[in-house]
Design a protein around this motif. Sequence first.
Motif, PDB file in Angstrom:
ATOM      1  N   TRP A  68       0.821  -1.218   0.000  1.00 19.89           N
ATOM      2  CA  TRP A  68       0.000   0.000   0.000  1.00 19.89           C
ATOM      3  C   TRP A  68       0.853   1.265   0.000  1.00 19.89           C
ATOM      4  CZ3 TRP A  68      -4.268  -2.328  -1.082  1.00 19.89           C
ATOM      5  CH2 TRP A  68      -4.703  -3.458  -0.378  1.00 19.89           C
ATOM      6  N   GLY A  69       1.842   1.311   0.876  1.00 19.28           N
ATOM      7  CA  GLY A  69       2.599   2.536   1.085  1.00 19.28           C
ATOM      8  C   GLY A  69       3.755   2.709   0.111  1.00 19.28           C
ATOM      9  N   SER A  70       3.950   3.952  -0.338  1.00 21.83           N
ATOM     10  CA  SER A  70       5.009   4.249  -1.306  1.00 21.83           C
ATOM     11  C   SER A  70       6.408   4.180  -0.705  1.00 21.83           C
ATOM     12  CB  SER A  70       4.782   5.643  -1.896  1.00 21.83           C
ATOM     13  OG  SER A  70       3.546   5.718  -2.566  1.00 21.83           O
ATOM     14  N   PHE A  71       6.514   4.222   0.617  1.00 22.53           N
ATOM     15  CA  PHE A  71       7.815   4.188   1.271  1.00 22.53           C
ATOM     16  C   PHE A  71       8.240   2.779   1.680  1.00 22.53           C
ATOM     17  CE2 PHE A  71       6.461   8.541   1.709  1.00 22.53           C
ATOM     18  CZ  PHE A  71       7.616   9.282   1.608  1.00 22.53           C
ATOM     19  N   TYR A  72       7.320   1.824   1.610  1.00 21.75           N
ATOM     20  CA  TYR A  72       7.600   0.465   2.082  1.00 21.75           C
ATOM     21  C   TYR A  72       8.627  -0.215   1.192  1.00 21.75           C
ATOM     22  CZ  TYR A  72       6.855  -4.456   3.284  1.00 21.75           C
ATOM     23  OH  TYR A  72       7.028  -5.761   3.647  1.00 21.75           O
ATOM     24  N   LYS A  73       9.803  -0.487   1.743  1.00 21.15           N
ATOM     25  CA  LYS A  73      10.880  -1.182   1.029  1.00 21.15           C
ATOM     26  C   LYS A  73      11.218  -0.524  -0.315  1.00 21.15           C
ATOM     27  CE  LYS A  73      10.377  -5.746   3.167  1.00 21.15           C
ATOM     28  NZ  LYS A  73      10.222  -7.197   2.949  1.00 21.15           N
ATOM     29  N   THR A  74      11.196   0.808  -0.353  1.00 21.25           N
ATOM     30  CA  THR A  74      11.603   1.558  -1.538  1.00 21.25           C
ATOM     31  C   THR A  74      12.667   2.577  -1.141  1.00 21.25           C
ATOM     32  OG1 THR A  74      10.058   3.431  -1.368  1.00 21.25           O
ATOM     33  CG2 THR A  74       9.211   1.389  -2.370  1.00 21.25           C
ATOM     34  N   ASP A  75      13.270   3.197  -2.144  1.00 20.64           N
ATOM     35  CA  ASP A  75      14.263   4.249  -1.920  1.00 20.64           C
ATOM     36  C   ASP A  75      13.644   5.637  -2.019  1.00 20.64           C
ATOM     37  OD1 ASP A  75      16.441   2.549  -1.489  1.00 20.64           O
ATOM     38  OD2 ASP A  75      16.832   2.359  -3.640  1.00 20.64           O
ATOM     39  N   LEU A  76      12.331   5.724  -1.830  1.00 23.86           N
ATOM     40  CA  LEU A  76      11.645   7.001  -2.035  1.00 23.86           C
ATOM     41  C   LEU A  76      12.169   8.091  -1.106  1.00 23.86           C
ATOM     42  CD1 LEU A  76       9.554   8.785  -3.328  1.00 23.86           C
ATOM     43  CD2 LEU A  76       7.811   7.778  -1.823  1.00 23.86           C
ATOM     44  N   GLU A  77      12.334   7.799   0.165  1.00 26.13           N
ATOM     45  CA  GLU A  77      12.782   8.836   1.092  1.00 26.13           C
ATOM     46  C   GLU A  77      14.147   9.383   0.681  1.00 26.13           C
ATOM     47  OE1 GLU A  77      13.153   9.684   5.897  1.00 26.13           O
ATOM     48  OE2 GLU A  77      12.826   7.631   5.180  1.00 26.13           O
ATOM     49  N   HIS A  78      15.060   8.513   0.340  1.00 27.56           N
ATOM     50  CA  HIS A  78      16.391   8.922  -0.108  1.00 27.56           C
ATOM     51  C   HIS A  78      16.292   9.757  -1.387  1.00 27.56           C
ATOM     52  CE1 HIS A  78      20.722   8.690  -0.676  1.00 27.56           C
ATOM     53  NE2 HIS A  78      20.526   8.229  -1.897  1.00 27.56           N
ATOM     54  N   PHE A  79      15.455   9.331  -2.317  1.00 29.09           N
ATOM     55  CA  PHE A  79      15.249  10.039  -3.572  1.00 29.09           C
ATOM     56  C   PHE A  79      14.755  11.461  -3.312  1.00 29.09           C
ATOM     57  CE2 PHE A  79      12.171  11.347  -6.834  1.00 29.09           C
ATOM     58  CZ  PHE A  79      12.932  11.277  -7.989  1.00 29.09           C
ATOM     59  N   LEU A  80      13.780  11.612  -2.426  1.00 29.82           N
ATOM     60  CA  LEU A  80      13.215  12.929  -2.133  1.00 29.82           C
ATOM     61  C   LEU A  80      14.236  13.844  -1.490  1.00 29.82           C
ATOM     62  CD1 LEU A  80       9.740  11.741  -0.798  1.00 29.82           C
ATOM     63  CD2 LEU A  80      10.203  12.801  -3.025  1.00 29.82           C
ATOM     64  N   HIS A  81      14.992  13.329  -0.543  1.00 31.56           N
ATOM     65  CA  HIS A  81      16.007  14.156   0.103  1.00 31.56           C
ATOM     66  C   HIS A  81      17.087  14.582  -0.899  1.00 31.56           C
ATOM     67  CE1 HIS A  81      14.351  14.009   4.065  1.00 31.56           C
ATOM     68  NE2 HIS A  81      14.507  12.697   4.213  1.00 31.56           N
ATOM     69  N   ASN A  82      17.447  13.716  -1.814  1.00 30.18           N
ATOM     70  CA  ASN A  82      18.431  14.072  -2.837  1.00 30.18           C
ATOM     71  C   ASN A  82      17.935  15.189  -3.746  1.00 30.18           C
ATOM     72  OD1 ASN A  82      20.457  12.353  -2.035  1.00 30.18           O
ATOM     73  ND2 ASN A  82      20.022  10.775  -3.562  1.00 30.18           N
ATOM     74  N   GLN A  83      16.605  15.263  -3.916  1.00 28.53           N
ATOM     75  CA  GLN A  83      15.996  16.310  -4.741  1.00 28.53           C
ATOM     76  C   GLN A  83      15.677  17.566  -3.932  1.00 28.53           C
ATOM     77  OE1 GLN A  83      15.246  15.989  -8.146  1.00 28.53           O
ATOM     78  NE2 GLN A  83      16.292  14.024  -8.144  1.00 28.53           N
TER      79      GLN A  83
END
Length: 211
Positions: free
Chosen positions: A131-146
């Motif tokens: 369900w969640g976009s952050f579950y076992k993804t690199d989304l948080e890292h991607f957002l901080h890099n941007q």
Amino acid sequence: MNKYTKPHWGDSILITIDTQNDFTLPNAPAEIKGTTDIVPRMKMVLEAYRAKGLPILHVIRYYKEDGSNVDLCRKEAIENGVRIATPNTEGAELVEGIRPYDYNQLNASKLLKGKFQSIGEKEWVMYKSRWGSFYKTDLEHFLHNQSIDTLVFTGCNFPNCPRTSMYEASERDFRVVMISDAMSQVYDKGIKEMENIGAHVCKVNDVLESL
């Protein structure tokens, strides 16, 4: 809103959730009622973000035919032959109304490995397995890099994936925006619950004016 939750539009990213053919189109295998209706409003916001050169991320689901990546509530159905958002099929593609001008077919192999696929200028697609976009993804890292601190959510369908993703974003101290008329299956109590965690709930016209 307060100074910690007020959107920073210039540091925001527009996120679409699961707005794929198999969830959106009439009579599709897993049609979510009301999703087709919100696509034109999603397109309005997407075009505004593209015109401003602000980032966009499309979050999608894939269900492998063998059920190996499927959540438990759908696993048996997939194992029994139901086909929903199967990799490398048209059903898994973004609906036409939200695609960028030079859209090409999604690269399922790349996405299933957790990579972000570029589909336009400052526009990407990523895969989530739950369900969640952050579950076992690199989304948080991607957002901080941007250098992004504000997440603006649209798509399909509020009670499940958008709702979970907004909670996940909030608990990671991102500023959260929910565009209520560009999201399917929204209901009044859900809006109030989002407001209670500091999400800025607004409509498409509010976003267009803010941009």
